[in-house]
Every structure is written in structure tokens, then in C-alpha cells.
Enzyme design. Structure first.
Site, short mmCIF file in Angstrom:
data_model
loop_
_atom_site.label_atom_id
_atom_site.label_comp_id
_atom_site.label_asym_id
_atom_site.label_seq_id
_atom_site.Cartn_x
_atom_site.Cartn_y
_atom_site.Cartn_z
CB ALA A 48 -1.19 0.08 1.26
CE1 TYR A 73 10.06 -6.12 5.94
CE2 TYR A 73 10.34 -7.71 4.12
CZ TYR A 73 10.40 -7.18 5.31
OH TYR A 73 11.43 -7.85 6.12
CE1 TYR A 234 6.40 -6.49 -16.61
CE2 TYR A 234 4.61 -8.00 -17.31
CZ TYR A 234 5.36 -7.28 -16.47
OH TYR A 234 4.60 -7.15 -15.13
CB VAL A 273 7.98 6.15 -13.76
CG1 VAL A 273 9.63 6.14 -13.02
CG2 VAL A 273 8.03 6.66 -14.87
P1 NAD Z 1 6.00 -0.58 -6.36
O1 NAD Z 1 7.46 -1.14 -6.10
O2 NAD Z 1 5.67 0.90 -6.62
O3 NAD Z 1 5.17 -1.02 -5.13
C1 NAD Z 1 5.18 -2.28 -4.32
C2 NAD Z 1 4.70 -2.33 -3.00
O4 NAD Z 1 4.59 -3.69 -2.63
C3 NAD Z 1 5.05 -1.33 -1.91
O5 NAD Z 1 4.19 -0.86 -1.26
C4 NAD Z 1 6.05 -2.10 -1.03
O6 NAD Z 1 6.27 -1.79 0.18
C5 NAD Z 1 5.07 -3.55 -1.33
N1 NAD Z 1 6.07 -4.81 -0.74
C6 NAD Z 1 7.11 -5.28 -1.40
N2 NAD Z 1 7.46 -6.33 -0.78
C7 NAD Z 1 6.85 -6.68 0.24
C8 NAD Z 1 6.53 -7.34 1.38
N3 NAD Z 1 7.55 -8.49 1.35
N4 NAD Z 1 5.75 -7.13 2.18
C9 NAD Z 1 4.67 -6.18 2.26
N5 NAD Z 1 4.93 -5.45 1.26
C10 NAD Z 1 5.77 -5.35 0.35
O7 NAD Z 1 5.20 -1.28 -7.47
P2 NAD Z 1 4.14 -1.22 -8.55
O8 NAD Z 1 4.90 -0.76 -9.97
O9 NAD Z 1 3.09 -0.18 -8.00
O10 NAD Z 1 3.45 -2.54 -8.73
C11 NAD Z 1 2.35 -3.22 -8.02
C12 NAD Z 1 1.66 -3.97 -8.88
O11 NAD Z 1 1.29 -3.37 -9.99
C13 NAD Z 1 2.45 -5.36 -9.32
O12 NAD Z 1 1.67 -6.25 -9.48
C14 NAD Z 1 3.18 -4.84 -10.87
O13 NAD Z 1 3.32 -5.77 -11.52
C15 NAD Z 1 1.77 -4.13 -11.24
N6 NAD Z 1 1.73 -3.35 -12.40
C16 NAD Z 1 2.89 -2.24 -12.49
C17 NAD Z 1 2.89 -1.64 -13.52
C18 NAD Z 1 4.02 -0.70 -13.75
O14 NAD Z 1 4.18 -0.21 -15.04
N7 NAD Z 1 4.59 -0.08 -12.51
C19 NAD Z 1 2.03 -1.84 -14.68
C20 NAD Z 1 1.23 -2.75 -14.73
C21 NAD Z 1 0.97 -3.53 -13.55
#
Ligand code: NAD
Length: 390
Positions: A48, A73, A234, A273
Site C-alpha cells: 500500500a 514493507y 516482459y 514509472v
Molecule cells: P511498487 O514497487 O511501487 O510497490 C510495491 C509495493 O509492495 C510497496 O508498497 C512495497 O512496500 C510492497 N512490498 C514489497 N515487498 C513486500 C513485502 N514483502 N511485504 C509487504 N509489502 C511489500 O510497485 P508497482 O509498480 O506499483 O507494482 C504493483 C503491482 O502493479 C505489481 O503487481 C506490478 O506488476 C503491477 N503493475 C505495475 C505496472 C507498472 O508499470 N509499474 C504496470 C502494470 C501492473
């Protein structure tokens, strides 16, 4: 402490508390200015603190009036070191949400562990009662399995054969050719263990066993598909295998949730990003070309616009529109034929010399800096600030 960005490759090792709060508050303002949505009221967000999970939490509270519990985390500040951006984001979110009258509680720890799941269930029971929306947005390079204690690492590699293409160093703007060797069978399996659907279903199982799922509950996880340019690294690469597993998990969970008249969805989001996407080779170059095209066409969105659009689709009262695999497609503008054709044209013949003109590296860099609370005009980065906020 005077806090400046310290960028090492694709990570920034410092974060600015005031800047992170500005980032969170901009997203809150966007949601407050958008039409409110009648939707979920008791929401658990796992992952979150940054990116899509944070945006979902903001849109849930300020757009739907939901009380939230967030699990992430993150690193607190320590001697001479700032906390991580997600830490500051969480503090800022809680402050604004509570001031607006919403319950906002957070747990910091490993979401993959049994302990953090149990701690979260206790808090959900105490503060929310049953939950009607669970967003699973964890992105992690490793996972320690809760039953065996074994740690698995995910890799970002192609499958079957080496893959060569262009990539950009977003700090220097240098475009170069990169070759990535294919993953081994074990690396593919490990990536599925880390980023596939197992932990999502363990969360749902734990919530069900504790009788914390409300009638009509919805659960969401996020995926990505993307174009041919990034396919080898990807969707047809190791991470794509994990996403196939995550998507299959949605179908299994929907069956399990039938008794609650509930539903599990995967939403396929736009490339943006975030701390996770900047670690993927080739993708940042694609994103900077994509941003330019989408901005020119008036289609550009960030995490918060995507989260708002997602909840609008989910809670419109009409049948939720999905593709033939049952996925919600928030990447529909990214994948539009005219957008992809323009990106493809910009991609062919891209060099260090023409990348700034063909792509929006400036926006990429600004978005990256802002993830860590830098690059906000309203913040004076010369001021001494206390990094240790709770
Ligand atoms: P991000 O790195 O911004 O967020 C990751 C979150 O996971 C953070 O809140 C972090 O604290 C938490 N986290 C990581 N390890 C943890 C653990 N062990 N315990 C508890 N929390 C943990 O990533 P994001 O890009 O927002 O990705 C979130 C989802 O969205 C993923 O499934 C990603 O594949 C998907 N997604 C991302 C994109 C993109 O372009 N960024 C596009 C489509 C889908």
C-alpha cells in the site's frame, strides 16, 4: 538533515519526507476533484505504500469514503539515513486520511509471512470488521516462503533464447544495446513463486478462515501485458509467467468467493514509472517514448488516474467490462493501435542523439525523482528537515 537525491542505477537511496507528503497530497487532491464513487467502504491494501497500491488506497478513501488498512514493507529512518519513500508516503496518507475522518491504519512488515498476515487479521477485526475490497499490489524481488523458510529470488529474463534490444540509461540519456541471457527452469519457477498468485490466495484464505470477508467482497491484483517491443522481456519472459499464474489465481479465487457472491479480478494496468518498473531492462525506454505519444494525444495517466478509472469501472453498477480472459483492461489507451504505431515508429532508429526529441525522458526523470519526494516546486530542498518521522 538536508536531503538530496542519491541515485544509484535505478534506485534512489534517499527520500524526502516533505516531498513524499506533497506527492501523496497531490494524488489526494486529484481524487477529491474527481466524482465520488459509491463502492467499497472497508478496504485492505497489501503493498500500500507506493505505486499502484498507494494510489488505490488514496482512491479508496478519498473517492469512495473507505476506511483502510495498508500493509507494506518499508525502511524507517536510522542513524544518518532517511526512511524509504513508502515509509513517508504512509505517514502522510494516514495523517490526511485521519484528518478527513477515515480510519487509516498501517502495518509494516513482510506480507509473505504468516506473522504479518495474523497481525493484519487482528487489526482488520479490531478496526474494520469485515472487508469488502482487498487490493493485492505487492511487487518484490524476493519472497521467503512462510512454510519452508526458503527464500526465492525473481529474475527479469527472457525465456528460451537470448534477447537483444535497445535500452536507455535514464540518468545519462545514453541509449545502448543490451543482451539478456535466457532464464533457467529454476529461475522461471522461482519468479512464479515470488510474483505469481500464491501469496494472494494465502491472504484470501487467511481472511476467509478468520471470517473477515464481507458479502459481495471483491479482490483485485494488478498485471501488465504490454506491446511487442517489451514482449520478450516482459510478457513472454519470466515475469510474464508469474503474471499468467496471478491471472489464473483470479479464476480460482472467484470460485472460492462464490459463497460470498464475491469476485476476484486482475486489472491489466498501464506502464508507469514506479520503483518496480524502473528495474526492468528496456521498459524505461519504452515508457519514455510512450509518455510522449500519450501526452500528445491527451491520453497520459499516472497511477492515481488509473486507480480512479478502475474503481469507476468496478463500482459503476453495470456488469464489469473485461476481456475474454476475464481481465479488466486499464491499458486500453496504451494499447490503442495509433498509440502503439507511433511508439513503434519512434523506437526504430532510436539513438542517444534523438532520444530526447523522440521520447519524454524529462517526464520520466521527474516521475522517478517524485517517487522519492524530489522535484516538487513547493518544497525547499535546502531546508534542514527531520528524517525520523513516525
Ligand atoms: P511498487 O514497487 O511501487 O510497490 C510495491 C509495493 O509492495 C510497496 O508498497 C512495497 O512496500 C510492497 N512490498 C514489497 N515487498 C513486500 C513485502 N514483502 N511485504 C509487504 N509489502 C511489500 O510497485 P508497482 O509498480 O506499483 O507494482 C504493483 C503491482 O502493479 C505489481 O503487481 C506490478 O506488476 C503491477 N503493475 C505495475 C505496472 C507498472 O508499470 N509499474 C504496470 C502494470 C501492473
Amino acid at each position: 538533515m538536508i536531503i538530496k537525491p542519491k541515485i544509484r542505477g535505478f534506485i534512489c537511496t534517499t527520500a524526502h519526507p516533505g516531498g513524499c507528503a506533497a506527492h501523496v497530497n497531490r494524488q489526494i487532491d486529484y481524487i477529491k476533484e474527481s466524482p465520488s464513487i459509491q463502492g467499497a467502504k472497508k478496504v485492505l491494501v497489501i503493498g500500500a505504500s507506493t505505486g499502484y497500491g498507494l494510489a488505490s488506497r488514496i482512491a479508496a478513501s478519498f473517492g469512495m469514503g473507505a476506511d483502510t488498512i495498508g500493509v507494506s514493507y518499508e525502511r524507517p529512518a536510522s542513524e544518518g539515513r532517511t526512511a524509504s519513500a513508502g515509509w513517508y508516503n504512509t505517514v502522510a496518507f494516514e495523517e490526511s486520511a485521519r484528518a478527513a475522518g477515515y480510519i487509516a491504519e498501517s502495518i509494516n512488515g513482510d506480507a509473505f509471512s504468516h506473522e504479518i498476515k495474523q497481525e493484519t487479521l487482528k487489526l482488520v477485526k479490531e478496526k474494520l470488521g469485515k472487508v469488502d475490497l482487498i487490493v493485492y499490489s505487492v511487487a518484490s524481488p524476493r519472497r521467503t516462503h512462510p512454510d519452508t523458510g526458503e527464500t526465492f529470488n525473481s529474475v527479469l529474463k527472457p525465456i528460451g533464447q537470448p534477447f537483444s534490444d535497445k535500452t536507455v540509461n535514464t540518468n545519462t540519456g545514453v541509449v545502448s544495446e543490451i543482451t539478456l541471457e535466457p532464464a533457467t527452469e529454476e529461475e522461471i519457477e522461482n519468479t512464479i513463486t515470488v510474483m505469481g498468485g500464491e501469496d494472494w490466495s494465502l491472504w484470501l484464505k487467511a481472511l476467509e478462515e478468520a471470517d473477515l470477508l464481507a458479502e459481495g467482497v471483491t479482490t483485485l491484483a494488478y498485471s501488465y501485458i504490454g506491446p511487442e517491443i517489451t514482449e520478450a522481456i516482459y510478457r513472454k519472459g519470466t515475469i510474464g509467467q508469474a503474471k499468467n499464474d496471478l491471472e489464473a489465481t483470479a479464476h480460482t479465487l472467484t470460485k472460492q468467493l462464490e459463497r460470498y457472491d464475491g469476485k476476484a479480478y486482475v486489472s491489466v494496468n498501464k506502464a508507469l514509472v514506479t520503483q518496480s518498473s524502473s528495474a526492468i531492462p528496456v521498459v524505461p525506454l519504452y515508457i519514455s517514448l510512450l509518455f510522449k505519444v500519450m501526452k500528445e494525444k491527451g491520453l497520459h495517466e499516472g497511477c492515481i488516474e488509473q486507480a480512479q478509472r478502475l474503481f469507476g469501472k468496478l463500482y459503476s453498477g453495470a456488469t464489469v467490462e473485461t476481456d475474454e480472459e476475464g481481465r479488466i483492461r486499464l491499458d486500453n489507451w496504451e494499447m490503442r493501435a495509433d498509440v502503439q504505431q507511433a511508439v513503434q515508429e519512434a523506437w526504430s532508429g532510436i539513438t542517444t542523439e534523438n532520444v530526447s526529441e523522440r521520447g519524454d525522458l524529462e517526464q520520466y526523470r521527474l516521475d522517478f525523482l517524485q517517487l522519492f519526494g524530489f522535484g516538487f516546486d513547493e518544497i525547499d530542498y535546502e531546508l534542514d528537515v527531520n528524517p525520523d518521522i513516525q
